[in-house]
Scaffold this active site. Structure first.
Site, PDB file in Angstrom:
ATOM      1  N   TYR A 134      12.189   4.713   2.800  1.00  0.00           N
ATOM      2  CA  TYR A 134      12.369   4.006   4.047  1.00  0.00           C
ATOM      3  C   TYR A 134      12.523   2.452   3.978  1.00  0.00           C
ATOM      4  O   TYR A 134      12.918   1.418   4.699  1.00  0.00           O
ATOM      5  CB  TYR A 134      11.456   4.392   4.430  1.00  0.00           C
ATOM      6  CG  TYR A 134      10.096   4.287   4.132  1.00  0.00           C
ATOM      7  CD1 TYR A 134       9.501   2.882   4.296  1.00  0.00           C
ATOM      8  CD2 TYR A 134       9.424   5.137   3.747  1.00  0.00           C
ATOM      9  CE1 TYR A 134       8.689   3.264   4.107  1.00  0.00           C
ATOM     10  CE2 TYR A 134       8.257   5.236   3.291  1.00  0.00           C
ATOM     11  CZ  TYR A 134       7.321   4.271   3.578  1.00  0.00           C
ATOM     12  OH  TYR A 134       6.463   4.014   2.950  1.00  0.00           O
ATOM     13  N   GLY A 135      11.321   1.997   3.092  1.00  0.00           N
ATOM     14  CA  GLY A 135      11.664   0.698   2.854  1.00  0.00           C
ATOM     15  C   GLY A 135       9.920   0.335   1.453  1.00  0.00           C
ATOM     16  O   GLY A 135       9.512   1.051   1.078  1.00  0.00           O
ATOM     17  N   ASP A 177       6.454  18.473  10.905  1.00  0.00           N
ATOM     18  CA  ASP A 177       6.392  17.850   9.897  1.00  0.00           C
ATOM     19  C   ASP A 177       4.974  17.791   9.496  1.00  0.00           C
ATOM     20  O   ASP A 177       4.679  16.922   8.630  1.00  0.00           O
ATOM     21  CB  ASP A 177       7.151  16.835   9.278  1.00  0.00           C
ATOM     22  CG  ASP A 177       7.146  16.624   8.491  1.00  0.00           C
ATOM     23  OD1 ASP A 177       7.317  17.704   7.202  1.00  0.00           O
ATOM     24  OD2 ASP A 177       7.743  15.535   7.595  1.00  0.00           O
ATOM     25  N   ILE A 188       1.064  -1.506   0.005  1.00  0.00           N
ATOM     26  CA  ILE A 188       0.207  -0.065   0.091  1.00  0.00           C
ATOM     27  C   ILE A 188       0.943   1.174  -0.153  1.00  0.00           C
ATOM     28  O   ILE A 188      -0.158   1.990  -0.572  1.00  0.00           O
ATOM     29  CB  ILE A 188      -0.982  -0.234   0.995  1.00  0.00           C
ATOM     30  CG1 ILE A 188      -0.193   0.041   2.336  1.00  0.00           C
ATOM     31  CG2 ILE A 188      -2.143  -1.081   1.260  1.00  0.00           C
ATOM     32  CD1 ILE A 188      -0.988  -0.126   3.985  1.00  0.00           C
ATOM     33  N   GLY A 189       2.175   1.033  -0.299  1.00  0.00           N
ATOM     34  CA  GLY A 189       3.108   2.230   0.095  1.00  0.00           C
ATOM     35  C   GLY A 189       4.815   1.896  -0.090  1.00  0.00           C
ATOM     36  O   GLY A 189       5.103   1.277   0.220  1.00  0.00           O
ATOM     37  N   LYS A 190       5.640   2.840  -0.533  1.00  0.00           N
ATOM     38  CA  LYS A 190       6.655   2.787  -1.309  1.00  0.00           C
ATOM     39  C   LYS A 190       7.358   3.641  -0.530  1.00  0.00           C
ATOM     40  O   LYS A 190       6.852   4.675  -0.786  1.00  0.00           O
ATOM     41  CB  LYS A 190       7.279   1.822  -2.132  1.00  0.00           C
ATOM     42  CG  LYS A 190       6.438   0.153  -2.488  1.00  0.00           C
ATOM     43  CD  LYS A 190       6.893   0.087  -3.983  1.00  0.00           C
ATOM     44  CE  LYS A 190       6.773  -1.538  -4.219  1.00  0.00           C
ATOM     45  NZ  LYS A 190       7.189  -2.136  -5.625  1.00  0.00           N
ATOM     46  N   GLY A 191       9.126   3.740  -0.309  1.00  0.00           N
ATOM     47  CA  GLY A 191       9.312   4.604  -0.424  1.00  0.00           C
ATOM     48  C   GLY A 191      11.224   5.062  -0.226  1.00  0.00           C
ATOM     49  O   GLY A 191      11.370   3.482  -0.058  1.00  0.00           O
TER      50      GLY A 191
END
Length: 535
Positions: free
Chosen positions: A24-25, A139, A19-22
């Protein structure tokens, strides 16, 4: 299984989709088979590659443990790594949220005034809890606010948050790498170091609320100068008093030399919005931070008259300084690894108790013999290199007993027969010792407790050790010669018939073979990571 690699607890979760990537992993949705609950698992790769990244992760998981609130995302579990001192990845299990506010704004053009009001109320209520804990988020932006279809919002991503300790409650110096530029307060623009207050988060919430009202970012600056330009286009040129409080000299000169701008009425910028909402928005977007309301004051605004409830707006206890002592000193990668491991133990109460008591007995499902040996080698490398002669820790977990011994000719021998053979070996060994006792020529024996004797382990003259000989060693050697013990000591050679027997003809001269290796007791280790166990 590829997702969890070596983490045994991964069997508890059934991965469904990414459901998500970035950088960080990756984040996957999963089903917790123990509770039947859907969760989000965030895998963070190679967290110790950079100390700054590891520090950010430590800060986030620590703050999310300390800040438990309905409007803040919750960490449900953190998987226990396979090794205390060697792990590189961590798996953080969050409650599963369906989307984030950025996607909500982007995909929905039919949000109502009730949506706006309820969204802002939740954000300010969560911010009140964060600020009363003396924490600045720093942030806040739509992507860092998770959302569900039932309009529930939760603040997340505390990696850039900071704690203002009791000795500096209202202002502190930090780097200005904080909120994404579009949501960054003007007192942070253009300065490497800024002195600021929790009002920076109020500004960010104001920018988010304005984006909710219009469907697009309020201040999409291309750079710091452009950011200040579009801020002053809406708010007008700040007063000389507000400019004088800006710390950065370049920003101060730029604003002082700027042509005079008149503020644009918010009713023109947001023509269809609730007037009470615009009044509160104008307070939150005040150029001077001292003119912005606190989160608690904003919750008391007339805009929330029909939904505000002080009983549902709790304050937090200030975060203890000890929890964030690592922020005040320079720490190494090993320090961060130990601190992150300590945070992970908060989600494993039994192991945490053992850790705090210093016992750390094995609490793992599958102790591995390989890890026992790794532990022994690590211990020897650490202690013997420093000249220590202490024996490594005893192994505390043995393999399961075998019912028989297998031989190369495929015959088996029962435990009883093995015991009888050992008894015979001992008898023959005792007979051999008695024979050796009757002779004093070429003997190689050391006195034992109770008068028993046995072959020595190569006890030789101090002359073998070269420069380490001493007068005391010489006196000891003379006494040995006087007692009939030869200085030319040797190692006994094993005879295949029985381990306890030695042959006079097969003695090996030490001086011919070189100095023997130091004797290391044959003790099995416990674990590779000092925790007396593995999982």
């Amino acid at each position: 299984m590829d997702f969890f690699t070596e983490y045994g607890e991964g069997n508890r979760y059934k991965i469904e989709e990414v459901i998500g990537k970035g950088s960080y992993g990756v984040v996957c949705s999963a089903l917790d088979t123990h509770t039947g609950e859907k969760v989000a698992i965030k895998k963070i790769n190679d967290i110790f590659e950079h100390v700054s990244d590891a520090t950010r992760i430590l800060r986030e998981i620590k703050l999310l443990r300390l800040l438990r609130h309905p409007d803040i995302v919750e960490i449900k579990h953190i998987l226990l790594p396979p090794s205390r001192r060697e792990f590189k990845d961590i798996y953080v299990v969050f409650e599963l949220m369906e989307s984030d506010l950025h996607q909500v704004i982007k995909a929905n053009d039919d949000l109502t005034p009730e949506h706006y009001q309820f969204f802002l109320y939740q954000l300010l209520r969560g911010l009140k809890y964060i600020h009363t804990a003396n924490v600045f988020h720093r942030d806040l932006k739509p992507k860092n606010i998770l959302a569900n279809a039932d309009c529930k919002l939760k603040i997340c991503d505390f990696g850039l948050a900071r704690v203002a300790f009791s000795d500096t409650p209202t202002a502190i110096f930090w780097t200005d790498y904080v909120a994404t530029r579009w949501y960054r307060a003007p007192e942070l623009c253009g300065s490497f170091f800024s002195k600021y207050t929790p009002a920076i988060d109020i500004w960010s919430i104001g920018c988010i609320f304005a984006e909710l009202l219009t469907g697009k970012p309020l201040f999409p600056g291309k750079n710091v100068v452009h950011q200040l330009d579009i801020i002053t286009d809406l708010l007008g040129t700040p007063s000389p008093e507000a400019i004088s409080r800006i710390r950065n000299e370049k920003a101060k000169r730029y604003l002082s030399s700027m042509r005079r701008k008149k503020p644009i009425p918010f009713t023109h910028k947001f023509p269809n919005a609730d007037p009470l909402a615009l009044r509160l928005l104008e307070r939150m977007l005040a150029f001077d931070p001292k003119d912005r309301p606190s989160a608690e004051e904003a919750l008391a605004d007339p805009y929330f008259k029909n939904i505000a409830n002080v009983d549902r707006e709790p304050a937090a206890q200030p975060v203890m300084k000890l929890e964030f002592e690592f922020e005040r000193r320079r720490i190494t990668k090993e320090d961060i690894r130990e601190l992150i491991y300590r945070e992970i133990l908060e989600y494993h109460p039994n192991m945490l108790r053992e850790f705090l008591e210093g016992t750390e007995s094995t609490g793992f499902m599958y102790p591995s013999a390989v890890d026992h040996f790794k532990k022994q080698f690590a211990y020897l490398e650490e202690h013997y290199a420093k000249g220590s002669t202490a024996a490594p820790p005893e192994r505390q977990h043995n393999s399961l007993p075998r019912p028989s011994v297998l031989y190369s000719d495929n015959r088996t021998q029962s435990t009883t027969n093995v015991t009888e053979d050992l008894s015979k070996c001992v008898i023959r060994d005792d007979a051999r010792r008695a024979q050796l006792d009757s002779s004093s020529v070429g003997a190689n024996r050391v006195p034992q407790a109770g008068g028993a004797t046995r072959p020595a382990r190569g006890v030789g003259s101090a002359e073998r050790y070269g420069n380490y000989a001493s007068p005391a060693a010489d006196q000891y050697e003379q006494r040995r010669i006087a007692n009939g013990v030869s200085p030319r000591s040797s190692y006994p050679k094993r005879i295949p018939t029985c381990k306890g027997e030695t042959s006079e003809a097969d003695r090996i001269d030490v001086r011919q073979t070189g100095q023997p290796k130091p004797y290391i007791p044959n003790k099995l280790p416990t674990t590779v990571d000092g925790r007396n166990g593995h999982w």
